[in-house]
Motif scaffolding. Structure first.
Motif, PDB file in Angstrom:
ATOM      1  N   LEU A  14       0.851  -1.184   0.000  1.00  0.00           N
ATOM      2  CA  LEU A  14       0.000   0.000   0.000  1.00  0.00           C
ATOM      3  C   LEU A  14       0.885   1.231   0.000  1.00  0.00           C
ATOM      4  O   LEU A  14       1.778   1.368   0.843  1.00  0.00           O
ATOM      5  CB  LEU A  14      -0.905   0.024   1.237  1.00  0.00           C
ATOM      6  CG  LEU A  14      -1.726   1.310   1.424  1.00  0.00           C
ATOM      7  CD1 LEU A  14      -2.769   1.460   0.323  1.00  0.00           C
ATOM      8  CD2 LEU A  14      -2.383   1.351   2.797  1.00  0.00           C
ATOM      9  N   THR A  16       0.498   5.224   0.381  1.00  0.00           N
ATOM     10  CA  THR A  16      -0.369   6.370   0.644  1.00  0.00           C
ATOM     11  C   THR A  16       0.214   7.595  -0.061  1.00  0.00           C
ATOM     12  O   THR A  16       1.412   7.676  -0.299  1.00  0.00           O
ATOM     13  CB  THR A  16      -0.480   6.647   2.149  1.00  0.00           C
ATOM     14  OG1 THR A  16       0.779   7.115   2.637  1.00  0.00           O
ATOM     15  CG2 THR A  16      -0.886   5.396   2.908  1.00  0.00           C
ATOM     16  N   ARG A  38      -1.216  -1.138  -4.280  1.00  0.00           N
ATOM     17  CA  ARG A  38      -2.485  -0.459  -4.023  1.00  0.00           C
ATOM     18  C   ARG A  38      -2.143   0.984  -3.670  1.00  0.00           C
ATOM     19  O   ARG A  38      -1.430   1.249  -2.703  1.00  0.00           O
ATOM     20  CB  ARG A  38      -3.233  -1.132  -2.877  1.00  0.00           C
ATOM     21  CG  ARG A  38      -4.628  -0.566  -2.618  1.00  0.00           C
ATOM     22  CD  ARG A  38      -5.339  -1.393  -1.560  1.00  0.00           C
ATOM     23  NE  ARG A  38      -5.678  -2.716  -2.063  1.00  0.00           N
ATOM     24  CZ  ARG A  38      -5.831  -3.800  -1.291  1.00  0.00           C
ATOM     25  NH1 ARG A  38      -5.656  -3.711   0.014  1.00  0.00           N
ATOM     26  NH2 ARG A  38      -6.141  -4.950  -1.825  1.00  0.00           N
ATOM     27  N   LEU A  40      -3.254   4.572  -2.394  1.00  0.00           N
ATOM     28  CA  LEU A  40      -4.298   5.290  -1.657  1.00  0.00           C
ATOM     29  C   LEU A  40      -4.226   6.767  -2.012  1.00  0.00           C
ATOM     30  O   LEU A  40      -3.199   7.421  -1.793  1.00  0.00           O
ATOM     31  CB  LEU A  40      -4.114   5.101  -0.152  1.00  0.00           C
ATOM     32  CG  LEU A  40      -5.148   5.793   0.750  1.00  0.00           C
ATOM     33  CD1 LEU A  40      -6.538   5.201   0.533  1.00  0.00           C
ATOM     34  CD2 LEU A  40      -4.744   5.664   2.219  1.00  0.00           C
ATOM     35  N   PHE A  58      -7.087   3.167  -4.819  1.00  0.00           N
ATOM     36  CA  PHE A  58      -8.090   3.095  -3.760  1.00  0.00           C
ATOM     37  C   PHE A  58      -8.338   4.508  -3.256  1.00  0.00           C
ATOM     38  O   PHE A  58      -7.414   5.182  -2.798  1.00  0.00           O
ATOM     39  CB  PHE A  58      -7.589   2.203  -2.623  1.00  0.00           C
ATOM     40  CG  PHE A  58      -8.600   1.942  -1.541  1.00  0.00           C
ATOM     41  CD1 PHE A  58      -9.373   0.793  -1.568  1.00  0.00           C
ATOM     42  CD2 PHE A  58      -8.775   2.834  -0.504  1.00  0.00           C
ATOM     43  CE1 PHE A  58     -10.310   0.543  -0.562  1.00  0.00           C
ATOM     44  CE2 PHE A  58      -9.700   2.603   0.492  1.00  0.00           C
ATOM     45  CZ  PHE A  58     -10.476   1.449   0.459  1.00  0.00           C
ATOM     46  N   ASP A  67     -11.323   3.632   5.983  1.00  0.00           N
ATOM     47  CA  ASP A  67     -10.613   3.601   4.693  1.00  0.00           C
ATOM     48  C   ASP A  67      -9.304   2.830   4.817  1.00  0.00           C
ATOM     49  O   ASP A  67      -8.955   2.021   3.955  1.00  0.00           O
ATOM     50  CB  ASP A  67     -10.312   5.029   4.207  1.00  0.00           C
ATOM     51  CG  ASP A  67     -11.548   5.764   3.728  1.00  0.00           C
ATOM     52  OD1 ASP A  67     -12.595   5.115   3.525  1.00  0.00           O
ATOM     53  OD2 ASP A  67     -11.460   6.998   3.563  1.00  0.00           O
ATOM     54  N   LYS A  70      -9.652  -1.025   5.035  1.00  0.00           N
ATOM     55  CA  LYS A  70      -9.885  -1.643   3.729  1.00  0.00           C
ATOM     56  C   LYS A  70      -8.629  -1.584   2.857  1.00  0.00           C
ATOM     57  O   LYS A  70      -8.318  -2.534   2.153  1.00  0.00           O
ATOM     58  CB  LYS A  70     -11.041  -0.931   3.025  1.00  0.00           C
ATOM     59  CG  LYS A  70     -12.383  -1.072   3.724  1.00  0.00           C
ATOM     60  CD  LYS A  70     -13.451  -0.220   3.059  1.00  0.00           C
ATOM     61  CE  LYS A  70     -14.763  -0.289   3.817  1.00  0.00           C
ATOM     62  NZ  LYS A  70     -15.794   0.633   3.223  1.00  0.00           N
ATOM     63  N   ALA A  71      -7.933  -0.450   2.917  1.00  0.00           N
ATOM     64  CA  ALA A  71      -6.769  -0.259   2.051  1.00  0.00           C
ATOM     65  C   ALA A  71      -5.620  -1.192   2.422  1.00  0.00           C
ATOM     66  O   ALA A  71      -4.874  -1.643   1.549  1.00  0.00           O
ATOM     67  CB  ALA A  71      -6.307   1.196   2.103  1.00  0.00           C
ATOM     68  N   THR A  72      -5.438  -1.481   3.709  1.00  0.00           N
ATOM     69  CA  THR A  72      -4.324  -2.317   4.145  1.00  0.00           C
ATOM     70  C   THR A  72      -4.636  -3.805   4.111  1.00  0.00           C
ATOM     71  O   THR A  72      -3.740  -4.630   4.312  1.00  0.00           O
ATOM     72  CB  THR A  72      -3.879  -1.947   5.575  1.00  0.00           C
ATOM     73  OG1 THR A  72      -5.009  -2.062   6.456  1.00  0.00           O
ATOM     74  CG2 THR A  72      -3.327  -0.533   5.633  1.00  0.00           C
ATOM     75  N   CYS A  75      -2.294  -6.542   2.569  1.00  0.00           N
ATOM     76  CA  CYS A  75      -1.028  -5.889   2.208  1.00  0.00           C
ATOM     77  C   CYS A  75       0.067  -6.345   3.183  1.00  0.00           C
ATOM     78  O   CYS A  75      -0.156  -6.411   4.395  1.00  0.00           O
ATOM     79  CB  CYS A  75      -1.160  -4.368   2.278  1.00  0.00           C
ATOM     80  SG  CYS A  75      -2.150  -3.659   0.942  1.00  0.00           S
TER      81      CYS A  75
END
Length: 332
Positions: A14, A16, A38, A40, A58, A67, A70-72, A75
């Motif tokens: 992920l 960010t 992914r 973010l 995402f 958020d 879900k994003a992690t 991962c």
């Protein structure tokens, strides 16, 4: 754009702040090394990097725990490039909300979702700078004027918080100097390149910085996933140049005809006083005493540790300038 590898990496990362200068370049480097990525972002429409089958964008916010959960999910790693870097903010709470509280949220969710490692991107100014004969490094303490910089303070506070949590999860700290390169969509550091492309006169302060190609920083970030030691900080720096030296290189690479006008330190101090007055009346401005003082010093750093432990071969800054110029030309 993307290199073929003879092996597959199934680990998911992920990133960010994936639409920022370093975030986008990090996404590209991860994809080059065949990671699943992914990204973010707060607005997927603002992502300017290339599409790829291994990239999932995402939409979310690091201030939103839901958020982040879900994003992690699924991962193995989190690379935190998200931050408020705008130097015009006059209220520390603005920096704290993202640069500190956002980091606390990431840590909490990463531990809960069994993430292996966090790569936290900070700033070189968390450590003490030096001159050419005594470069700043990871052992030196933060110095003025950065001690009073709201942005640098917030990054230092995030560092201290995460350093206290390294028994819960592996955390590596990447501390870049002044990055130059493509995908500077805001723009941030690329504003100095735009001045060279659009202005006939460019004003030059008396100080200097350590400049680095953003692609090299992205390589360091990705290398830290495997090679970075828990709790360790790595300065990502390269060419220690006066602003005048940098502008001359920039003029050669941009084929610009702009004239460089030297600004004496006393003028910057006067501008800093004026900016502080504006901030007293809660007017947002990049002018402040701390910002003007930072333009008057040589803020130089060593890259020795990142070379030795992250195996980075740094690129001449002129290549970063070329990349930045090409990218801006495509955008316009």
């Amino acid at each position: 754009m993307f290199q073929k590898l003879e092996f597959m990496i199934s680990e998911r990362v992920l990133v960010t702040g994936a639409n920022g200068l370093l975030g986008t370049n990090t996404v590209i480097e991860l994809l080059n090394q065949n990671y699943l990525v992914r990204g973010l972002v707060r607005d997927t429409n603002k992502y300017k990097g290339p599409n790829h089958s291994n990239l999932e964008l995402f939409q979310g916010d690091i201030l939103n725990i839901s958020d982040l959960k879900k994003a992690t999910l699924n991962c193995q790693y989190v690379i935190n490039c998200a931050a408020i870097t705008d130097q015009s903010e006059f209220d520390y709470r603005m920096y704290h909300s993202v640069n500190v509280q956002g980091v606390k949220n990431i840590l909490s969710v990463a531990v809960r979702n069994n993430v292996k490692k966090i790569i936290q991107v900070g700033t070189a100014n968390e450590f003490g700078y030096g001159g050419l004969n005594d470069l700043g490094d990871e052992t030196k303490k933060m110095k003025p004027p950065y001690k009073k910089s709201l942005y640098a303070r917030s990054k230092k506070n995030a560092y201290h918080f995460l350093k206290s949590k390294t028994d819960d999860i592996d955390i590596v700290f990447i501390n870049p100097t002044f990055m130059i390169g493509s995908y500077d969509s805001k723009p941030s550091s690329g504003r100095i390149i735009l001045m060279g492309l659009k202005k006939k006169l460019v004003f030059c302060p008396p100080g200097g910085k350590s400049f680095v190609c953003v692609k090299d920083v992205a390589r360091g970030v990705v290398s830290a996933l495997k090679c970075g030691d828990n709790k360790a900080s790595y300065l990502m720096a390269h060419e220690n140049l006066s602003f005048l030296e940098f502008l001359k290189i920039m003029r050669n690479q941009t084929k610009g005809r702009f004239r460089i006008i030297l600004i004496p330190k006393w003028v910057l101090i006067c501008l800093g006083c004026f900016g502080s007055l504006l901030r007293f009346f809660r007017i947002k401005t990049n002018l402040s005493m701390e910002n003007m003082k930072s333009l008057s010093i040589n803020s130089f750093y060593s890259n020795r540790k990142s070379c030795e432990q992250l195996y980075i071969n740094y690129t001449p800054i002129k290549e970063g300038i070329k990349d930045c110029v090409k990218w801006f030309e495509v955008q316009t």
